[in-house]
Write a protein that holds these residues in place. Structure first.
Motif, PDB file in Angstrom:
ATOM      1  N   TRP A  95      12.030  -2.705  -6.432  1.00 38.26           N
ATOM      2  CA  TRP A  95      10.949  -1.946  -7.050  1.00 38.26           C
ATOM      3  C   TRP A  95      11.523  -0.993  -8.095  1.00 38.26           C
ATOM      4  O   TRP A  95      12.627  -0.496  -7.960  1.00 38.26           O
ATOM      5  CB  TRP A  95      10.202  -1.131  -6.001  1.00 38.26           C
ATOM      6  CG  TRP A  95       9.714  -1.928  -4.815  1.00 38.26           C
ATOM      7  CD1 TRP A  95      10.466  -2.436  -3.791  1.00 38.26           C
ATOM      8  CD2 TRP A  95       8.370  -2.321  -4.556  1.00 38.26           C
ATOM      9  NE1 TRP A  95       9.675  -3.103  -2.906  1.00 38.26           N
ATOM     10  CE2 TRP A  95       8.384  -3.047  -3.334  1.00 38.26           C
ATOM     11  CE3 TRP A  95       7.148  -2.115  -5.212  1.00 38.26           C
ATOM     12  CZ2 TRP A  95       7.226  -3.576  -2.776  1.00 38.26           C
ATOM     13  CZ3 TRP A  95       5.995  -2.638  -4.651  1.00 38.26           C
ATOM     14  CH2 TRP A  95       6.028  -3.356  -3.454  1.00 38.26           C
ATOM     15  N   ARG A  96      10.728  -0.743  -9.136  1.00 42.76           N
ATOM     16  CA  ARG A  96      11.070   0.257 -10.143  1.00 42.76           C
ATOM     17  C   ARG A  96       9.992   1.328 -10.196  1.00 42.76           C
ATOM     18  O   ARG A  96       8.821   1.032  -9.978  1.00 42.76           O
ATOM     19  CB  ARG A  96      11.254  -0.396 -11.517  1.00 42.76           C
ATOM     20  CG  ARG A  96      12.471  -1.290 -11.608  1.00 42.76           C
ATOM     21  CD  ARG A  96      12.847  -1.607 -13.056  1.00 42.76           C
ATOM     22  NE  ARG A  96      13.999  -2.496 -13.145  1.00 42.76           N
ATOM     23  CZ  ARG A  96      15.253  -2.080 -13.100  1.00 42.76           C
ATOM     24  NH1 ARG A  96      15.500  -0.790 -12.993  1.00 42.76           N
ATOM     25  NH2 ARG A  96      16.247  -2.934 -13.182  1.00 42.76           N
ATOM     26  N   PRO A  97      10.390   2.563 -10.501  1.00 45.97           N
ATOM     27  CA  PRO A  97       9.374   3.635 -10.587  1.00 45.97           C
ATOM     28  C   PRO A  97       8.324   3.302 -11.649  1.00 45.97           C
ATOM     29  O   PRO A  97       8.655   2.788 -12.713  1.00 45.97           O
ATOM     30  CB  PRO A  97      10.192   4.863 -11.004  1.00 45.97           C
ATOM     31  CG  PRO A  97      11.599   4.540 -10.616  1.00 45.97           C
ATOM     32  CD  PRO A  97      11.747   3.068 -10.780  1.00 45.97           C
ATOM     33  N   GLN A  98       7.094   3.617 -11.335  1.00 45.19           N
ATOM     34  CA  GLN A  98       5.990   3.309 -12.267  1.00 45.19           C
ATOM     35  C   GLN A  98       5.882   4.366 -13.354  1.00 45.19           C
ATOM     36  O   GLN A  98       6.044   5.542 -13.060  1.00 45.19           O
ATOM     37  CB  GLN A  98       4.669   3.223 -11.501  1.00 45.19           C
ATOM     38  CG  GLN A  98       3.544   2.665 -12.310  1.00 45.19           C
ATOM     39  CD  GLN A  98       2.403   2.185 -11.421  1.00 45.19           C
ATOM     40  OE1 GLN A  98       2.467   2.291 -10.215  1.00 45.19           O
ATOM     41  NE2 GLN A  98       1.345   1.657 -12.019  1.00 45.19           N
ATOM     42  N   ASP A 136       0.824  -1.216   0.000  1.00 49.15           N
ATOM     43  CA  ASP A 136       0.000   0.000   0.000  1.00 49.15           C
ATOM     44  C   ASP A 136       0.853   1.258   0.000  1.00 49.15           C
ATOM     45  O   ASP A 136       0.505   2.264  -0.637  1.00 49.15           O
ATOM     46  CB  ASP A 136      -0.939   0.012   1.216  1.00 49.15           C
ATOM     47  CG  ASP A 136      -2.052  -1.021   1.113  1.00 49.15           C
ATOM     48  OD1 ASP A 136      -2.238  -1.596   0.020  1.00 49.15           O
ATOM     49  OD2 ASP A 136      -2.730  -1.250   2.137  1.00 49.15           O
ATOM     50  N   SER A 137       1.973   1.221   0.725  1.00 49.31           N
ATOM     51  CA  SER A 137       2.807   2.419   0.855  1.00 49.31           C
ATOM     52  C   SER A 137       3.510   2.780  -0.451  1.00 49.31           C
ATOM     53  O   SER A 137       3.854   3.942  -0.677  1.00 49.31           O
ATOM     54  CB  SER A 137       3.850   2.226   1.963  1.00 49.31           C
ATOM     55  OG  SER A 137       4.829   1.261   1.591  1.00 49.31           O
ATOM     56  N   LEU A 138       3.720   1.788  -1.325  1.00 53.20           N
ATOM     57  CA  LEU A 138       4.450   2.034  -2.574  1.00 53.20           C
ATOM     58  C   LEU A 138       3.563   1.982  -3.805  1.00 53.20           C
ATOM     59  O   LEU A 138       3.992   2.353  -4.902  1.00 53.20           O
ATOM     60  CB  LEU A 138       5.586   1.018  -2.717  1.00 53.20           C
ATOM     61  CG  LEU A 138       6.665   1.061  -1.629  1.00 53.20           C
ATOM     62  CD1 LEU A 138       7.685  -0.045  -1.837  1.00 53.20           C
ATOM     63  CD2 LEU A 138       7.354   2.421  -1.593  1.00 53.20           C
ATOM     64  N   ASP A 139       2.322   1.518  -3.634  1.00 53.25           N
ATOM     65  CA  ASP A 139       1.409   1.362  -4.761  1.00 53.25           C
ATOM     66  C   ASP A 139       1.154   2.698  -5.445  1.00 53.25           C
ATOM     67  O   ASP A 139       0.934   3.717  -4.791  1.00 53.25           O
ATOM     68  CB  ASP A 139       0.082   0.768  -4.267  1.00 53.25           C
ATOM     69  CG  ASP A 139      -0.738   0.197  -5.402  1.00 53.25           C
ATOM     70  OD1 ASP A 139      -0.144  -0.273  -6.383  1.00 53.25           O
ATOM     71  OD2 ASP A 139      -1.981   0.234  -5.317  1.00 53.25           O
ATOM     72  N   GLY A 140       1.202   2.692  -6.768  1.00 53.21           N
ATOM     73  CA  GLY A 140       0.963   3.911  -7.530  1.00 53.21           C
ATOM     74  C   GLY A 140       2.237   4.623  -7.928  1.00 53.21           C
ATOM     75  O   GLY A 140       2.279   5.352  -8.923  1.00 53.21           O
ATOM     76  N   ALA A 141       3.309   4.425  -7.131  1.00 52.64           N
ATOM     77  CA  ALA A 141       4.588   5.057  -7.444  1.00 52.64           C
ATOM     78  C   ALA A 141       5.620   4.047  -7.915  1.00 52.64           C
ATOM     79  O   ALA A 141       6.527   4.383  -8.684  1.00 52.64           O
ATOM     80  CB  ALA A 141       5.123   5.800  -6.217  1.00 52.64           C
ATOM     81  N   PHE A 142       5.472   2.781  -7.483  1.00 47.30           N
ATOM     82  CA  PHE A 142       6.453   1.754  -7.813  1.00 47.30           C
ATOM     83  C   PHE A 142       5.770   0.454  -8.212  1.00 47.30           C
ATOM     84  O   PHE A 142       4.634   0.185  -7.825  1.00 47.30           O
ATOM     85  CB  PHE A 142       7.359   1.470  -6.601  1.00 47.30           C
ATOM     86  CG  PHE A 142       8.334   2.565  -6.290  1.00 47.30           C
ATOM     87  CD1 PHE A 142       9.574   2.611  -6.903  1.00 47.30           C
ATOM     88  CD2 PHE A 142       8.005   3.562  -5.373  1.00 47.30           C
ATOM     89  CE1 PHE A 142      10.479   3.620  -6.608  1.00 47.30           C
ATOM     90  CE2 PHE A 142       8.905   4.574  -5.067  1.00 47.30           C
ATOM     91  CZ  PHE A 142      10.146   4.599  -5.701  1.00 47.30           C
ATOM     92  N   VAL A 143       6.520  -0.350  -8.966  1.00 47.07           N
ATOM     93  CA  VAL A 143       6.101  -1.702  -9.317  1.00 47.07           C
ATOM     94  C   VAL A 143       7.155  -2.664  -8.790  1.00 47.07           C
ATOM     95  O   VAL A 143       8.359  -2.467  -9.025  1.00 47.07           O
ATOM     96  CB  VAL A 143       5.969  -1.871 -10.847  1.00 47.07           C
ATOM     97  CG1 VAL A 143       5.657  -3.322 -11.199  1.00 47.07           C
ATOM     98  CG2 VAL A 143       4.897  -0.942 -11.389  1.00 47.07           C
ATOM     99  N   ARG A 144       6.715  -3.704  -8.076  1.00 48.45           N
ATOM    100  CA  ARG A 144       7.668  -4.679  -7.543  1.00 48.45           C
ATOM    101  C   ARG A 144       8.209  -5.551  -8.676  1.00 48.45           C
ATOM    102  O   ARG A 144       7.453  -6.071  -9.497  1.00 48.45           O
ATOM    103  CB  ARG A 144       6.986  -5.566  -6.502  1.00 48.45           C
ATOM    104  CG  ARG A 144       7.982  -6.439  -5.721  1.00 48.45           C
ATOM    105  CD  ARG A 144       7.278  -7.575  -4.984  1.00 48.45           C
ATOM    106  NE  ARG A 144       6.271  -7.112  -4.077  1.00 48.45           N
ATOM    107  CZ  ARG A 144       6.358  -7.164  -2.740  1.00 48.45           C
ATOM    108  NH1 ARG A 144       7.451  -7.640  -2.179  1.00 48.45           N
ATOM    109  NH2 ARG A 144       5.351  -6.749  -1.992  1.00 48.45           N
ATOM    110  N   THR A 145       9.523  -5.726  -8.697  1.00 51.65           N
ATOM    111  CA  THR A 145      10.148  -6.544  -9.731  1.00 51.65           C
ATOM    112  C   THR A 145      10.851  -7.772  -9.172  1.00 51.65           C
ATOM    113  O   THR A 145      11.321  -8.615  -9.935  1.00 51.65           O
ATOM    114  CB  THR A 145      11.167  -5.721 -10.534  1.00 51.65           C
ATOM    115  OG1 THR A 145      12.180  -5.227  -9.641  1.00 51.65           O
ATOM    116  CG2 THR A 145      10.493  -4.558 -11.241  1.00 51.65           C
ATOM    117  N   GLY A 146      10.937  -7.876  -7.860  1.00 49.98           N
ATOM    118  CA  GLY A 146      11.601  -9.036  -7.272  1.00 49.98           C
ATOM    119  C   GLY A 146      11.488  -9.030  -5.770  1.00 49.98           C
ATOM    120  O   GLY A 146      11.181  -8.004  -5.153  1.00 49.98           O
TER     121      GLY A 146
END
Length: 276
Positions: free
Chosen positions: A273-276, A208-218
Motif C-alpha cells: 500500500w502507498r499513502p493516499q 475498510d481499515s486502510l481505506d481513505g489513508a492508503f491505496v493498494r498497489t500490489g
C-alpha cells in the motif's frame, strides 16, 4: 540504543522529538523516559497502562518457532517487497520479537529499524535481535511515537492496523506492507485444537481499515506446507492469540494424538500500500 534512532522518536505527551541523554530520552518540554535495563524504551501513554500484550510465554513460544525457520517464506517475501535503499528506516507496528524487521533490514549497516509493540516481553526480545533496531513499547491504537514522514517502509504482520498513524509516519513515497492470514492458514489445526479461525470477511476488513489513508498497489499469496513435529505444533499454537483461551493440559492431550509429522498449511496474503 542508537541516539540517531531516538531522534526519530517523539514524546507521547507533547509530540516533540526525543534526544538521548545517557540512558534517558528527553524532549524539549522536559518529559523524560528512562531506557529499561533490557534495552527498550517505554513510551506507552499513561492512558494505555494495563493493556494486555503478548505474555512472556507467548513471546517465548514465538521466539522458538520462528527461530526454526518455518515462517521464513513470509520474511523472504517481505524482503523482496520492501525494496530498501542502503540507509532507509523501517518501522514495524506490532513487531513482536523483531524477527521480520531484522530480516527486512538485511545486511546494510546503514539501514535502521524501529520495533513497536505493546508487550514489554516482546520489546525485551526485539531490543536484542539487532543493534540497528530501537525497541519501543507503545499503543498501536494511539499516536505512534515516531516523527512524521520518517519511515520508508512500515511493516504490519498479523498485527493491529492504525491507518491514520501509519500513513503519518510514512514518507510520501513510502510503502506499507501488510501480512494477513488466509482461510487455509493453519486449517489442519484450527478445528482439531480449537484455535481461533480466520474471519471470512478478512479481506473486506483489511480494505475498510486502510481505506481513505492508503491505496493498494500490489498483492501476493505466500503459501506452502510445513512438516511439524508435536513440539513445533505446541509452540505454534502457544504463540498465537489462541493461547489465551486454550487449556494447556487439554492442548497437550490433543497434540499427543496428532500424526508426527503433521502437515500444516502456511497461507498468507502480502499486500503493498502507498499513502493516499
Amino acid at each position: 540504543m542508537n541516539p540517531d534512532l531516538v531522534s526519530v522518536l517523539r514524546c507521547p505527551v507533547c509530540a516533540d522529538r526525543l534526544a538521548l541523554d545517557g540512558r534517558t530520552a528527553r524532549c524539549a518540554q522536559g518529559h523524560a523516559y528512562d531506557l529499561a535495563k533490557q534495552g527498550y524504551l517505554n513510551l506507552l501513554p499513561a492512558a494505555s497502562n494495563g493493556i494486555e500484550g503478548d505474555s512472556a510465554a507467548m513471546v517465548g513460544a514465538r521466539t522458538v518457532f520462528l527461530g526454526t525457520g518455518y515462517y521464513v517464506a513470509i520474511r523472504d517475501a517481505l524482503i523482496l517487497a520492501a525494496g530498501l535503499g542502503a540507509d532507509d528506516l523501517v518501522v514495524e507496528v506490532g513487531a513482536g520479537t523483531g524477527y521480520y524487521l531484522a530480516g527486512v533490514l538485511g545486511t546494510s549497516d546503514r539501514r535502521r529499524g524501529i520495533a513497536l509493540d505493546v508487550s514489554k516481553y516482546a520489546a525485551r526480545r526485539a531490543a536484542k535481535v539487532d543493534p540497528r533496531i530501537a525497541s519501543v513499547v507503545c499503543d498501536a491504537w494511539k499516536e505512534l511515537p515516531v516523527v512524521d514522514g520518517s519511515a520508508q517502509v512500515v511493516l504490519n504482520v498479523f498485527a493491529p492496523r492504525n491507518a491514520k498513524e501509519m500513513a503519518r509516519i510514512l514518507a510520501p513515497d513510502g510503502r506499507l506492507l501488510v501480512v494477513t492470514p488466509n482461510q487455509q492458514h493453519l486449517a489442519e489445526l484450527v478445528d482439531v485444537l480449537g484455535m481461533v479461525s480466520v474471519d471470512e470477511d478478512k479481506e473486506r476488513r483489511l480494505q475498510d481499515s486502510l481505506d481513505g489513508a492508503f491505496v493498494r498497489t500490489g498483492s501476493e499469496v505466500v503459501e506452502e506446507t510445513m512438516s511439524l513435529d508435536r513440539t513445533a505444533v505446541e509452540q505454534l499454537v502457544l504463540m498465537t492469540p489462541s493461547a489465551r483461551h486454550l487449556n494447556y493440559r487439554d492442548l497437550l492431550q490433543q497434540i499427543a494424538v496428532l500424526p508426527e509429522p503433521t502437515i500444516v498449511t502456511l497461507s498468507v496474503t502480502l499486500s503493498t500500500w502507498r499513502p493516499q
